[in-house]
Design a protein around this motif. Structure first.
Motif, PDB file in Angstrom:
ATOM      1  N   PHE A 161      91.709 -41.521 -37.251  1.00  0.00           N
ATOM      2  CA  PHE A 161      92.932 -40.798 -37.599  1.00  0.00           C
ATOM      3  C   PHE A 161      93.986 -41.002 -36.512  1.00  0.00           C
ATOM      4  CE2 PHE A 161      95.774 -37.206 -38.101  1.00  0.00           C
ATOM      5  CZ  PHE A 161      95.862 -37.068 -39.484  1.00  0.00           C
ATOM      6  N   LEU A 162      93.552 -40.980 -35.250  1.00  0.00           N
ATOM      7  CA  LEU A 162      94.465 -41.232 -34.131  1.00  0.00           C
ATOM      8  C   LEU A 162      95.027 -42.643 -34.214  1.00  0.00           C
ATOM      9  CD1 LEU A 162      95.729 -40.435 -31.407  1.00  0.00           C
ATOM     10  CD2 LEU A 162      93.617 -41.219 -30.306  1.00  0.00           C
ATOM     11  N   LEU A 163      94.184 -43.618 -34.515  1.00  0.00           N
ATOM     12  CA  LEU A 163      94.636 -45.007 -34.621  1.00  0.00           C
ATOM     13  C   LEU A 163      95.657 -45.166 -35.744  1.00  0.00           C
ATOM     14  CD1 LEU A 163      94.434 -48.019 -33.900  1.00  0.00           C
ATOM     15  CD2 LEU A 163      92.471 -48.163 -35.459  1.00  0.00           C
ATOM     16  N   VAL A 164      95.340 -44.602 -36.915  1.00  0.00           N
ATOM     17  CA  VAL A 164      96.252 -44.719 -38.061  1.00  0.00           C
ATOM     18  C   VAL A 164      97.579 -44.027 -37.770  1.00  0.00           C
ATOM     19  CG1 VAL A 164      96.587 -44.050 -40.470  1.00  0.00           C
ATOM     20  CG2 VAL A 164      94.389 -44.961 -39.744  1.00  0.00           C
ATOM     21  N   ALA A 165      97.519 -42.838 -37.160  1.00  0.00           N
ATOM     22  CA  ALA A 165      98.746 -42.102 -36.837  1.00  0.00           C
ATOM     23  C   ALA A 165      99.587 -42.872 -35.824  1.00  0.00           C
ATOM     24  CB  ALA A 165      98.388 -40.723 -36.297  1.00  0.00           C
TER      25      ALA A 165
END
Length: 288
Positions: free
Chosen positions: A263-267
């Motif tokens: 989720f951090l990577l996508v955000a």
């Protein structure tokens, strides 16, 4: 004909080793982490290889995760702004130095990168503590009566991350300044422009690509930083990286930890690409 075919294939053979390393060290681990984020987990049954969106739904709907990600991106944004305010003038001063002094100060800028980030952060922990040099110095000068709270606060994390990441901003802007023709400044000065006008109307528009590159690097590294938030922020001030660490090693909920990491990577990708598009549209003539 055979010789032509070999010549066409030669670039692919040259790229192949690097591509294999990239696949082995980046793409495959990311793919496995993404797959793990869709697995189920239970305290007694452990990891279950069953497809589920439970982890992603929990992250998207729980206010606890929202607060942690908001804090992570807020810290990253403030660190990026701080490195821009400090690093851009430093890069400009570095460019105006004589070659001898420039080499010395380039080493001063790059030198901290040669020291472990953990060692640098521990140094800041000693400086920012209630009995540290910063608080004791302010008290001795009569500026404060009681020690300021830097440890386990966002302010302390921002200070430490700014020191850790500012070389990336300085080097990115300095590289952009290297392509700037000094005669342009002289021409503007001969036409009666003042120093502030030259900086605002001549220099700054031309180094926007360097500032943008440095900002992207600093923001991504600050949002995903682990050592500085873990040491300065402690257990009370969680960010996305420390949250993923806790899920993996403390609660042993690997699927949820993988979902937090993805989720951090996508955000980060969405924020960086979106801001990049907006800035490129705003400064389209500069990039052309």
């Amino acid at each position: 004909m055979t010789g032509m075919t070999k010549e066409r294939r030669a670039p692919y053979w040259l790229v192949a080793p690097g591509l294999l390393v990239f696949l082995g060290l980046v793409i495959i681990p990311l793919g496995m982490t993404a797959l793990l984020s869709f697995y189920d987990w239970g305290q007694y049954k452990g990891i279950v290889a069953e497809f589920t969106l439970k982890n992603w739904i929990e992250i998207a709907t729980d206010s606890y995760f929202f607060e942690i990600f908001l804090r992570s991106f807020r810290i990253a944004l403030l660190v990026t702004l701080a490195t821009m305010l400090i690093g851009v003038p430093q890069a400009y001063i570095l460019r105006r130095m004589s070659p001898g002094w420039r080499s010395v100060f380039l080493f001063v800028v790059i030198g901290p990168l040669l020291v472990s980030v953990v060692a640098r952060t521990l140094g800041w922990a000693l400086l920012l503590g209630s009995t540290g040099v910063v608080n004791q110095g302010l008290i001795a000068l009569g500026l404060i009566r009681a020690p300021l709270e830097f440890m386990f606060t966002e302010t302390g994390v921002i200070i430490a991350l700014t020191h850790v990441l500012i070389p990336f901003m300085i080097l990115a802007v300095w590289a952009s300044l290297q392509r700037l023709d000094p005669q342009i400044e002289n021409a503007a000065m001969s036409l009666g422009a003042g120093g502030l006008t030259i900086w605002r109307r001549v220099i700054l528009p031309q180094i926007v690509p360097g500032i943008l590159s440095g900002a992207i690097i600093v923001f991504a590294l600050a949002a995903s930083a682990f050592a500085s938030p873990a040491i300065i922020g402690g257990r009370r001030l969680k960010v996305a990286a420390t949250l993923a660490y806790d899920e993996f090693l403390n609660t042993l909920n690997w699927p949820l930890g993988a979902a937090v990491a993805m989720f951090l990577l996508v955000a980060l990708v969405a924020i960086i690409v979106g801001s990049n598009r907006l800035i490129e549209r705003r400064f389209a003539p500069v990039f052309e």
